[in-house]
Design a protein around this motif. Structure first.
Motif, PDB file in Angstrom:
ATOM      1  N   LYS A 251       0.845  -1.199   0.000  1.00 35.27           N
ATOM      2  CA  LYS A 251       0.000   0.000   0.000  1.00 35.27           C
ATOM      3  C   LYS A 251       0.873   1.239   0.000  1.00 35.27           C
ATOM      4  CE  LYS A 251      -3.697   2.548   1.400  1.00 35.27           C
ATOM      5  NZ  LYS A 251      -4.675   2.809   0.367  1.00 35.27           N
ATOM      6  N   ILE A 284      -8.524   4.532  -2.543  1.00 33.21           N
ATOM      7  CA  ILE A 284      -9.083   3.182  -2.681  1.00 33.21           C
ATOM      8  C   ILE A 284     -10.180   3.068  -1.636  1.00 33.21           C
ATOM      9  CG2 ILE A 284      -8.658   0.700  -2.538  1.00 33.21           C
ATOM     10  CD1 ILE A 284      -5.775   1.180  -3.342  1.00 33.21           C
ATOM     11  N   MET A 440      -2.513  -1.582  -8.229  1.00 34.35           N
ATOM     12  CA  MET A 440      -3.588  -0.717  -7.740  1.00 34.35           C
ATOM     13  C   MET A 440      -3.008   0.522  -7.077  1.00 34.35           C
ATOM     14  SD  MET A 440      -6.322  -3.552  -6.283  1.00 34.35           S
ATOM     15  CE  MET A 440      -7.227  -2.397  -5.281  1.00 34.35           C
ATOM     16  N   VAL A 444      -3.671   4.557  -8.323  1.00 35.75           N
ATOM     17  CA  VAL A 444      -4.189   5.694  -7.555  1.00 35.75           C
ATOM     18  C   VAL A 444      -3.121   6.780  -7.395  1.00 35.75           C
ATOM     19  CG1 VAL A 444      -6.063   4.508  -6.363  1.00 35.75           C
ATOM     20  CG2 VAL A 444      -3.795   4.508  -5.344  1.00 35.75           C
ATOM     21  N   ILE A 450     -10.304   4.079  -7.004  1.00 31.69           N
ATOM     22  CA  ILE A 450     -10.742   2.689  -7.096  1.00 31.69           C
ATOM     23  C   ILE A 450     -11.819   2.400  -6.059  1.00 31.69           C
ATOM     24  CG2 ILE A 450     -10.028   0.265  -6.836  1.00 31.69           C
ATOM     25  CD1 ILE A 450      -7.265   1.043  -7.847  1.00 31.69           C
ATOM     26  N   MET A 452     -13.191  -0.651  -4.386  1.00 34.88           N
ATOM     27  CA  MET A 452     -12.732  -2.033  -4.249  1.00 34.88           C
ATOM     28  C   MET A 452     -13.775  -2.844  -3.484  1.00 34.88           C
ATOM     29  SD  MET A 452      -9.321  -3.195  -2.204  1.00 34.88           S
ATOM     30  CE  MET A 452      -8.813  -4.896  -1.973  1.00 34.88           C
ATOM     31  N   ALA A 464      -7.413  -0.724   1.570  1.00 31.71           N
ATOM     32  CA  ALA A 464      -8.392   0.366   1.466  1.00 31.71           C
ATOM     33  C   ALA A 464      -8.040   1.551   2.353  1.00 31.71           C
ATOM     34  CB  ALA A 464      -9.785  -0.152   1.824  1.00 31.71           C
TER      35      ALA A 464
END
Ligand code: ATP
Ligand code: MG
Length: 494
Positions: A251, A284, A440, A444, A450, A452, A464
């Protein structure tokens, strides 16, 4: 368990497809009363092996021993006669027939004059489904069912034939936790009665729940077979991928930008009521709910696949009304749907399957697009480790997980700025999942947003920025990243 008798023995099974040696030399055995979990990366050869055991593919080498019978190949009839039943990864149901007909295909109960006894047939189908806790109307056409329901019908169909050796190829990929635990109850009962099972899954957390032994395949060979208590996640990941995974959830922190998609008091379909949320650039936004809470309908409603009853949708501050999915694509949206078969072009190789999403507003034969198609295809085949790493093979010859990677690549390459990912990692192996999450993060960071939608709690917690929780078609909570935990998400969902 070692005193349990061997039901099935494979000796140096080989399978050669034109140009691909899918199985090099597979030797393993299945004992009475055991569940053997079969693991391996996408394309390792798991489904191919199952189809050989079900007589759908013919091995090109090696032998199969079932009971006291040793053969080099099986037909579907012989496999069934020897007690083998296969629950397919890609379901094998006939969409235009009813649930009952699918369950009893070729064996429908008949009355005295040879006429099908529909009353009895439906009643038996209902009883068979009830064993898995399923209550759908057996007269429904299979194509009208959700993927999870189809999955349960497929399982019921195979169980009804009473196989002694049951092969389950990713049976839980579309199931809720409740549906899964009922399936596991059935599996445990079969174990007690001395049936043997091979169980394929990409959910490593299922190993302690169900496995007696674990076998790992890689590139068409058996790496090893371990007792379940020796098969912790780190060990099996190492065996599957050949190295350990640095970070399952890469992330990246991205500054939250201006609103891109705003939904206000939306109602739609069977379940959605009063849905309001705003998705921002660089974000996300997770959506979590128990099966049937309405997550799938959010994707459909946003993408113009399902009529709105009320409410509004805005993209970049402008109201939109999507009558078809092409309207949504033209407005910069992309959708990865949970049922990959709806969006693949199986007769085509990777390239056209990617560029499908770029076509709106472009000339079909533009040279630039062909060039872009080639560079993007090469890039995603490399980054997502698509196997075979070939731009010539048609998608119908790809394993399930590799097909899913191509659909992901389609929308990641499309330039769409608002991406709706509905169960994006379904069927994808642990190593490739980490690559998907890295992509992903990159999307972003480059200014996309996104949504999700996922039933995988750990993936939402890992990736997220916020999660919307759904219950009975409504939003029941919005949790910021700091408050994401399994308990918190589950509490608001149930
Ligand atoms: N009919 C076919 N023709 C040619 N190649 C095939 C065919 N079926 C499978 N293959 C190839 O055999 C290899 C093994 O595929 P298989 O479907 O068995 O993988 P898998 O382990 O089930 O993967 P996944 O986890 O993605 O389902 C892959 O390289 C695949 O492309
Ligand atoms: Mg497979």
């Amino acid at each position: 368990m070692s005193d349990h008798k061997i039901l099935l023995k494979l000796d140096r099974i080989e399978k050669r497809f034109p140009g691909v040696l899918a199985l090099k030399s597979i030797s393993l055995d299945v004992r009475a009363g055991e569940v053997q979990v079969l693991l391996g990366e996408n394309g390792a050869g798991k489904s191919t092996l199952m189809k050989i055991l079900a007589g759908e593919y013919q091995a090109t080498g090696g032998t199969i021993t079932i009971g006291d019978r040793t053969v080099s190949t099986l037909t579907p009839e012989l496999a069934a006669e020897l007690g083998i039943g296969l629950v397919h990864q890609e379901l094998s149901l006939v969409p235009a027939l009813s649930v009952t007909e699918n369950i009893f295909l070729g064996r429908m109960p008949r009355g005295p004059l040879g006429k099908i006894d529909w009353g009895k047939a439906h009643a038996e189908a209902r009883r068979a489904l009830a064993a898995l806790g399923v209550t759908i109307d057996p007269a429904t056409e299979v194509r009208r069912l959700e993927v999870a329901e189809q999955q349960l019908v497929e399982i019921t169909r195979v169980l009804e034939r009473g196989p002694r050796i049951l092969l389950l190829d990713e049976p839980t990929s579309a199931l809720s936790d409740g549906e899964r635990s009922r399936l596991f109850d059935v599996i445990r009962r079969l174990k007690q009665r001395g049936h043997g099972m091979i169980y394929i899954s990409h959910h490593l957390s299922e190993i302690p729940m169900i496995a007696d032994r674990v076998t790992v395949l890689r590139d068409g060979i058996v790496i090893d077979t371990l007792p379940a208590d020796k098969a912790d996640e780190e060990t099996v990941i190492g065996m599957m991928v050949g190295h350990s995974l640095a970070d399952q959830f890469p992330k990246v922190k991205v500054e939250r930008g201006k609103p891109t998609l705003s939904v206000d008091r939306l109602a739609s379909g069977k379940t959605l009521k009063d849905i309001s949320f705003t998705l921002h650039r660089g974000e996300i936004l997770g959506v979590y709910g128990l099966m049937g809470a309405g997550q799938a309908e959010i994707a459909a409603a946003l993408f113009g696949l399902q009529d709105l009853k009320s409410g509004t949708i805005e993209v970049d501050g402008r109201p939109v009304h999507f009558r078809y999915s092409s309207d949504a694509i033209a407005a910069g949206l992309g959708l990865i749907s949970r049922d990959r078969r709806q969006s693949l072009v199986p007769m085509q190789p990777v390239g056209p399957n990617l560029s499908l999403s770029w076509l709106s507003g472009r000339s079909l034969l533009s040279r630039l697009d062909l060039k872009r198609e080639r560079t993007e295809s090469e890039r995603y085949v490399r980054e997502l480790r698509v196997r075979p790493a070939s731009l010539a093979h048609r998608l119908m010859f790809f394993s399930g997980g590799n097909q899913q990677k191509v659909i992901l690549a389609r929308w990641m390459s499309s330039g769409a700025k608002i991406l709706i990912f509905d169960e994006p990692t379904r069927g994808i192996d642990v190593g490739a999942k980490a690559e998907v999450f890295a992509l992903m993060s990159r999307l972003v960071a480059d200014g996309a947003s996104i949504l999700m939608i996922s039933s995988e709690l750990n993936e939402l917690i890992g990736m997220a920025d916020r999660v919307l929780v759904m219950r009975h078609g409504r939003l029941s909570a919005e949790l910021p990243r700091e408050q994401l935990s399994q308990e918190n998400l589950l509490r608001h969902a149930s």
